[in-house]
Design a protein around this motif. Structure first.
Motif, short mmCIF file in Angstrom:
data_model
loop_
_atom_site.label_atom_id
_atom_site.label_comp_id
_atom_site.label_asym_id
_atom_site.label_seq_id
_atom_site.Cartn_x
_atom_site.Cartn_y
_atom_site.Cartn_z
N GLU A 1 21.33 -59.26 68.39
CA GLU A 1 21.07 -58.00 69.06
C GLU A 1 20.88 -58.20 70.56
O GLU A 1 21.35 -57.40 71.36
N SER B 1 23.17 -56.74 73.37
CA SER B 1 22.59 -55.93 74.44
C SER B 1 22.95 -56.49 75.81
O SER B 1 23.29 -55.74 76.73
N GLN C 1 25.06 -54.64 78.68
CA GLN C 1 24.58 -54.49 80.05
C GLN C 1 25.54 -55.11 81.05
O GLN C 1 25.79 -54.54 82.12
#
Length: 216
Positions: free
Chosen positions: A49, A53, A57
């Motif tokens: 995760e 993420s 980003q």
């Protein structure tokens, strides 16, 4: 039935105790192995995760950099395009005004401009100045009509104005000037026209940027 001897009992007790301890050891080992596996799965999911993420980003930052570069380039192009369009609009307006000067409605347009110009001067007496070709349009009847319309005494200056159409109005002492020439009218319209163009271009640019950014 013969009684088991003490050696047999001792051996069986030892065996049973060993089996029990072995079972407990295996049970604890299984529990520990389950905990390790569960922690490993949780760590793997968390790492996954976090990595996803971070990748999102990073992708968003890259997209922002691309959009920023595109906006900068588009902004420069917008400036060039806007200036080109503004020039074309003013050139077109100048041509239309030039055509008006040769049309039958020019006398009425000039009269209206003169009324607005004279009305902007807060004095009882004022002067009108026009280009040499338009002086003949300001007959005595026209001047009387302007005086009646504005409530001021209007006279025409004998010296012609160096303008491309429209008129100039002066106070009696010529210290106050109101410019309603075609050039001045176009000049006064320029800021508003630029504002309208800027608003239109910015709206289009923001729409393009929103479409390029992910998740919008």
């Amino acid at each position: 039935m013969p009684l088991p001897d003490q050696v047999s009992l001792l051996c069986r007790a030892i065996r049973e105790k060993g089996q029990k301890e072995a079972g407990e050891i295996l049970s604890r080992a299984r529990e520990q192995a389950d905990r390790i596996l569960q922690e490993a799965r949780e760590n793997t999911q968390r790492d996954l995760e976090e990595r996803v993420s971070q990748e999102r980003q990073s992708a968003y930052r890259n997209a922002q950099r691309v959009v920023s570069a595109a906006e900068l380039k588009a902004g420069k192009q917008v400036m060039v395009t806007r200036q080109t369009l503004l020039k074309e609009v003013f050139e077109g307006a100048e041509k239309r005004l030039s055509a008006l000067r040769d049309g039958p409605e020019y006398t009425d347009i000039l009269r209206l401009l003169a009324i607005h110009a004279v009305s902007s001067i807060p004095e009882e007496h004022c002067w009108i100045q026009v280009r040499v070709k338009d002086q003949g349009l300001f007959s005595q009847d026209m001047l009387m009509d302007l005086s009646k319309e504005t409530g001021q005494t209007v006279e025409i200056l004998p010296e012609p104005a160096d303008i491309n159409g429209g008129c100039l109005a002066f106070s009696a002492n010529k210290k106050v000037l109101v410019d309603f020439s075609f050039d001045a009218l176009l000049k006064r319209a320029e800021p508003r026209l630029k504002e309208l163009m800027a608003t239109e271009f910015c709206n289009r640019l923001q729409g393009t940027a929103s479409a390029l950014l992910p998740g919008t």
